[in-house]
Each structure stands twice: as C-alpha cells, then as structure tokens.
Design an enzyme around this catalytic site. Structure first.
Site, short mmCIF file in Angstrom:
data_model
loop_
_atom_site.label_atom_id
_atom_site.label_comp_id
_atom_site.label_asym_id
_atom_site.label_seq_id
_atom_site.Cartn_x
_atom_site.Cartn_y
_atom_site.Cartn_z
N ASN A 1 0.85 -1.19 0.00
CA ASN A 1 0.00 0.00 0.00
C ASN A 1 0.88 1.23 0.00
O ASN A 1 2.11 1.13 0.14
CB ASN A 1 -0.95 -0.03 1.21
CG ASN A 1 -0.19 -0.11 2.52
OD1 ASN A 1 0.52 0.79 2.91
ND2 ASN A 1 -0.35 -1.25 3.21
N LYS B 1 -14.45 -0.29 15.17
CA LYS B 1 -13.12 -0.88 15.33
C LYS B 1 -12.62 -0.73 16.76
O LYS B 1 -11.99 -1.63 17.32
CB LYS B 1 -12.15 -0.22 14.35
CG LYS B 1 -10.79 -0.88 14.26
CD LYS B 1 -9.96 -0.27 13.13
CE LYS B 1 -8.63 -0.98 12.97
NZ LYS B 1 -7.84 -0.42 11.84
N ASP C 1 -3.75 -6.30 4.53
CA ASP C 1 -4.80 -7.21 4.99
C ASP C 1 -4.79 -8.54 4.25
O ASP C 1 -5.41 -9.51 4.70
CB ASP C 1 -6.18 -6.56 4.81
CG ASP C 1 -6.37 -5.36 5.74
OD1 ASP C 1 -5.99 -5.47 6.92
OD2 ASP C 1 -6.87 -4.32 5.28
N LYS D 1 10.80 -15.84 -10.20
CA LYS D 1 9.93 -14.89 -10.89
C LYS D 1 8.95 -15.65 -11.78
O LYS D 1 9.33 -16.50 -12.57
CB LYS D 1 10.76 -13.93 -11.75
CG LYS D 1 9.92 -12.93 -12.52
CD LYS D 1 10.78 -12.04 -13.40
CE LYS D 1 9.91 -11.11 -14.25
NZ LYS D 1 10.73 -10.26 -15.14
N LYS E 1 -11.97 -4.34 18.60
CA LYS E 1 -10.57 -4.73 18.86
C LYS E 1 -10.11 -4.38 20.27
O LYS E 1 -8.93 -4.49 20.59
CB LYS E 1 -9.67 -4.12 17.80
CG LYS E 1 -10.11 -4.51 16.39
CD LYS E 1 -9.05 -4.38 15.35
CE LYS E 1 -9.56 -4.91 14.01
NZ LYS E 1 -8.55 -4.87 12.96
N PHE F 1 -5.02 2.69 14.62
CA PHE F 1 -5.19 3.68 13.56
C PHE F 1 -6.15 3.11 12.53
O PHE F 1 -6.20 1.89 12.32
CB PHE F 1 -3.86 4.01 12.89
CG PHE F 1 -3.12 5.15 13.52
CD1 PHE F 1 -2.93 6.35 12.84
CD2 PHE F 1 -2.62 5.04 14.81
CE1 PHE F 1 -2.25 7.40 13.42
CE2 PHE F 1 -1.94 6.09 15.41
CZ PHE F 1 -1.76 7.27 14.71
#
Length: 390
Positions: free
Chosen positions: A201, A328, A270, A280, A332, A314
């Site tokens: 990301n 969340k 995730d 490869k 959590k 976060f």
C-alpha cells in the site's frame, strides 16, 4: 538562542539555524569573536533576520545591554559548535565576551554540542567540565567519530544537524512519558507474490516515525517496528525493521509485554498471496486469477492478549469514517483510535500533513484539523499521556 564559538565547524551552524527555522523557531544568534573569523555575523543576521550579538563594544548604537537583551524571553539556548574553551568558561562562570556573558544570563534550558580535536575532547579537564555542566542540567549532544579537520580520526566531529535539532525538540517537549516504554509500528508491509512482485500500500511511515520522535522527546523508551520505508529512524529509538505482516506480528508480540503503550500506526496489508513462488513468475505462465488469504490481525490479537497496556489503533477510511472507527475501537478492545479520511486532500498517504479524529473508550472525540504530522503526533501523545493518568 544559537550560540556559535570559534570552531571550523561554525559553518554547520548555518544549517542548524535553517533547520530550527523550518521547525517554526525564531532564532537569535550570539557569537564569539573567533567564530566571526569562520562565518561573518552578517551571514547570520541575514538568515536569522535578527541582530547578531558578537562584539558589544563595536555596536555603540545599541540602546540596550546586548548580552541581557538577547536572553529575554528565550525558550531554549543551544551552543553549536561548542569549543573546549567555551565549555570551560561556562563551567567556571567566566563571562569575558558577548557569548559567554549571554550564557551566564540564561534562565532557560541549555543544549551544548561540542566540536574539537579528539585528544582535546578526551582531556580529563574537558571531561570534568562536561560532567559538571551535566550535573547542572545542561544537555549534551555528544560529538561523533570520524575524520576531523586536523586530519586525525576520532571522536570530536560536531553531531549531525538532525541530532542537534532533535535534542532541541526534546528539551522543549513536556516529559509526560518519562520512563514509559512505548511500542510504535509504522509504514507498510510487503506480501510477496514471487521473487519480484508483492502486495502493499502507499504508506510511507511518516506518521509512525513522527510519533516515535515525539514520544522519545517526551522521555519515553521507544521501540519502533517499521515496514519498508525510505525514512531514517529517529535518533535515540530502538528500531526493528520488518517486511511482511507475519514478521511484524512476531516483532510486535516479542516486545508488547514490556510496553506500557502500544501505538499501531502501521498500514499492515490485509491480504497476501496464498501461493508464493520463490522465483519470478513468467508473464506467459502466470495464472489468470491471484488467490489471496488474510494476513494476521495484529491489533485484534493485542486487544485479546492479557496485559496492562494502553492500546492505540489507527484507521484509514473512505466513508462512514467515525462510525467505522467506533466499531473498530469496540471490536478490537482499544483504548483509543486515530482515524482519518484518506480521500481528504492532504490527509492521505504520502503527505507531510494529516487531519485526524481521535476517539477513546470513554466516548470522547477530538477533531484535529489539517496540520504537520509532527504536530498531529504531539496532539495524539497529549491524549495518550492524559489516558495514562486515569
């Protein structure tokens, strides 16, 4: 106030001045006459936009007493570079020039960054003077080892600018986390598909690194666990480098037991490829569909792990921002969550700024407007310090 003494490293004080200004400081400069042989007072005047104190007897047009006026209202003073001569005078209470006179008039914290030949630095008298000043509360940024101006190699080089600026920031910060071990995660993770491709990301790690620096400035013992970034870890923190979510989980669980505060600012992937090729994958033989599997939910596991710790998560959201954050926070078992809308300009990945909302388990909500990530980090840690007191 930036004090500059007569060392060949005096030219580096120009860079220190510039960096302090970039951090928002208004800087006044006081110099010794010897320092003026290396860098002219006019140069410091031009860059600082304040009169430079260096020879009170030459500036006969002043209506005030220079070494007193320059110290009025100071938040902090730093001497960089500091010669053995200036350190010795300060330790002995001698004020025989503009800089040392100003130093004796200080009523604020003082940071000293020595620079000299390695044999001079090791001299027992110099070390005694440094030890005495440390006992008086003066902070020192120890010189670094390397080639010296005289041609020798040893400890005596002026510390890097960033180290000096970080020590200044630390001296100005509240010591609200003194003695507290804080574990912080930062950056992205990379989940390999084959030897050259991976899932990741756009996280750069800037928010997590800003939190690590701010926590260190407040006196915390900081463990920074980061995925791949191009950032240099802040000086004075324990840095653990990882790549994958699994590696981050192992590192976090290894250190979580000794942390009083855990701040999970990393953007952990995730998903990962269910099948990884060691070599490869050739385009011609690649499967049409890439099968994914979920990675470890480190934050959820921490929330379920027994231990007396303050847990901060976060969340990067694109819609139903507050609603998703509240969910969340509860799911959590967090003490606090920091959420941002990544569709908002200046608040997404790869920026120097952020705008966040902070929620805690009591229901309190704090909106922080768009500001530098270093400022966001300071405000988040204000909330952390407050929760620790409850």
């Amino acid at each position: 106030m930036l004090g500059v003494s007569g060392s060949i490293a005096a030219y580096k004080a120009l860079d220190i001045l510039r960096r302090l200004q970039e951090e928002g400081a208004s800087v006044r400069v006081a110099m010794t006459k010897n320092a003026a042989h290396f860098v002219s007072p006019m140069t410091f005047l031009t860059l600082s936009r304040h009169p430079v104190l260096w020879d009170e007897f030459r500036d006969s047009g002043r209506s005030d007493i220079g070494h007193i006026a320059i110290t009025e209202g100071l938040d902090l003073a730093v001497i960089a570079p500091a010669t053995a001569n200036v350190i010795g005078k300060l330790a002995a209470g001698i004020a025989d020039d503009a800089l040392t006179s100003a130093l004796l008039a200080l009523e604020c914290p003082l940071v000293i960054a020595p620079a000299m030949n390695d044999r001079m630095y090791r001299n027992p008298v110099v070390q005694r003077n440094i030890g005495f000043l440390r006992e008086q509360g003066v902070r020192f940024v120890d010189p670094e080892e390397g080639p010296l101006a005289c041609g020798a190699i040893g400890q005596g080089r002026l510390a890097e600018t960033e180290r000096i600026v970080q020590e200044v920031a630390s001296a100005l910060s509240p010591r609200s986390l003194a003695g507290v071990t804080v574990l912080i995660t930062a950056g992205p993770t990379r989940e390999p598909i084959d030897a050259v491709r991976f899932i990741s990301n756009p996280s750069t790690g800037r928010m997590g690194f800003a939190l690590a620096e701010a926590a260190r400035n407040r006196g915390a013992d900081v463990i920074l666990i980061s995925g791949p970034t191009e950032l240099t870890p802040p000086w004075g923190v324990s840095h653990v480098s990882v790549t994958t979510a699994a590696e981050m989980r192992r590192a976090v669980m290894d250190s979580a037991g000794k942390a009083r505060v855990v701040i999970m600012a990393a953007a952990v992937s995730d998903f990962r490829s269910a099948e990884r090729s060691e070599g490869k994958i050739k385009k011609e033989s690649a499967p049409e569909v890439l099968r994914l599997e979920r990675t470890e939910d480190i934050l959820l596991e921490l929330g379920r792990t027994p231990g007396k710790r303050l847990l901060v998560g976060f969340a990067a959201e694109t819609d139903s921002v507050i609603q998703n954050a509240r969910q969340k926070l509860k799911q959590k078992n967090l003490d606090m969550i920091v959420v941002n809308d990544i569709t908002r300009q200046g608040a997404g990945f790869g920026t120097d700024t952020n705008a966040v909302t902070v929620l805690d388990r009591s229901g309190a909500v704090t909106d922080l407007p768009l500001m530098k990530k270093s400022e966001v980090a300071a405000r988040i840690l204000d909330n952390v310090a407050e929760l620790l007191q409850k």
